[in-house]
Design an enzyme around this catalytic site. Structure first.
Site, short mmCIF file in Angstrom:
data_model
loop_
_atom_site.label_atom_id
_atom_site.label_comp_id
_atom_site.label_asym_id
_atom_site.label_seq_id
_atom_site.Cartn_x
_atom_site.Cartn_y
_atom_site.Cartn_z
N HIS A 159 -0.28 -0.09 14.29
CA HIS A 159 0.62 0.78 13.54
C HIS A 159 0.29 0.75 12.04
O HIS A 159 0.19 1.79 11.39
CB HIS A 159 2.07 0.33 13.78
CG HIS A 159 3.10 1.02 12.95
ND1 HIS A 159 3.84 2.08 13.42
CD2 HIS A 159 3.52 0.80 11.68
CE1 HIS A 159 4.67 2.48 12.46
NE2 HIS A 159 4.49 1.72 11.40
N GLU A 160 0.07 -0.45 11.52
CA GLU A 160 -0.24 -0.59 10.08
C GLU A 160 -1.60 0.00 9.74
O GLU A 160 -1.75 0.67 8.72
CB GLU A 160 -0.17 -2.07 9.67
CG GLU A 160 1.20 -2.70 9.83
CD GLU A 160 2.30 -1.91 9.13
OE1 GLU A 160 2.05 -1.36 8.05
OE2 GLU A 160 3.42 -1.84 9.68
N GLU A 216 6.00 7.63 10.38
CA GLU A 216 6.22 6.52 11.32
C GLU A 216 5.84 6.92 12.73
O GLU A 216 5.21 6.15 13.46
CB GLU A 216 7.68 6.08 11.28
CG GLU A 216 8.05 5.32 10.03
CD GLU A 216 7.03 4.26 9.72
OE1 GLU A 216 6.69 3.47 10.63
OE2 GLU A 216 6.54 4.21 8.58
ZN LIG Z 1 5.26 2.00 9.38
#
Ligand SMILES: [Zn+2]
Length: 295
Positions: A159-160, A216
């Site tokens: 995710h990062e 996100e």
């Molecule tokens: Zn994030």
């Protein structure tokens, strides 16, 4: 010239400032807009913000963090484990971004080729991890008991890494530039700061949240595909975000609570993505292992 006329002219001038700004904002937005091949969605990144510039900002920030925090030695068992997970994720980037871009009939830009990857584990209770532009990754030891297993660590790191690959930082900088200019134009037009604030927020500006909801969702999808393709279990993501949600109930950790979508909607999205993640795993798991890792 009488008083009344002077007043009118001043009013006219103020409107001109706003119209000029609105015109500039539209031009700026349109001329810096492009389609991200991996997400297939429009993005606005100032063409003057180069990936090199972003990378040097990332490096500066990384060095500062390493000075302020307590990095574990590179040969500590946890460092080795986390670095090993990162290497697998990084190795899966070319195939995954190619495959995602192909779904949109586009070609991936392979920004990762310009990255100088580095991974550091920081001794800290914070439940956190990040990847800065240019590929500087940090994982806080506080994340490990919440993640509980390598699959979940891979989901968070994926995710990062996705935030960095999708240039979400540059998108925020672009927005910030326009926002600043808008404030100057607003002040010059004589608009009071309260009105200005409400106008800006009506257009989605002035948000204090580091990442927008949309970013996100994008980072979750790309991150999940990276983890799955690197032979991690994408299904570890659902219980992970449930644990993350429980952890953040009391005190909100930086990247994962208030700034992130609620666990409920995030978990729904992830479940929706699961068949695709499992297909990516079936297709790419194994290939990534031989594609080479970090420098
Ligand atoms: Zn994030």
């Amino acid at each position: 010239m009488n008083q009344n006329r002077v007043g009118q002219r001043r009013g006219g001038l103020r409107l001109w400032v706003l119209l000029l700004f609105a015109g500039y904002a539209v031009w700026y937005w349109v001329s810096n807009r492009s389609i991200d091949p991996v997400t297939g969605e429009p993005v606005v990144i100032d063409k003057n913000i180069s990936t090199e510039q972003e990378k040097s900002l990332g490096l500066q920030a990384y060095q500062q963090v390493l000075r302020q925090e307590q990095p574990l030695p590179a040969n500590a068992p946890v460092s080795r484990q986390v670095r090993g997970i990162a290497e697998r994720l990084i190795a899966s980037i070319p195939q995954v971004t190619d495959a995602l871009a192909a779904e949109h009939g586009l070609q991936a830009n392979h920004i990762e080729k310009s990255f100088d990857w580095a991974v550091t584990v920081l001794q800290s209770d914070q439940v956190n991890a990040f990847c800065l532009p240019g590929g500087k990754i940090a994982v806080y030891t506080g994340l490990l008991p919440v993640a509980q297993n390598p699959d979940a660590i891979a989901v968070v790191m994926g995710h990062e890494i996705a935030h960095a690959l999708l240039r979400h930082g540059a998108q925020r900088m672009t927005r910030g530039k326009l926002e600043q200019l808008g404030q100057v134009a607003g002040a010059a037009s004589g608009m009071d700061s309260g009105t200005l604030q409400s106008v800006m927020s009506a257009y989605g500006y002035g948000s204090a949240l580091p990442y927008a909801r949309k970013q996100e969702v994008q980072a979750d999808e790309l991150g999940l595909m990276l983890a799955a393709s690197a032979c991690f279990d994408p299904q570890a993501s659902v219980p992970l975000w449930q644990r993350m949600d429980q952890t953040s109930a009391g005190n909100a950790p930086p990247e994962f609570a208030s700034t992130h979508p609620s666990a409920g909607s995030r978990i729904q999205d992830l479940q929706h993505l699961m068949p695709k993640a499992l297909a990516y795993r079936a297709k790419f798991c194994g290939e990534a292992a031989t594609a080479g890792g970090m420098r």
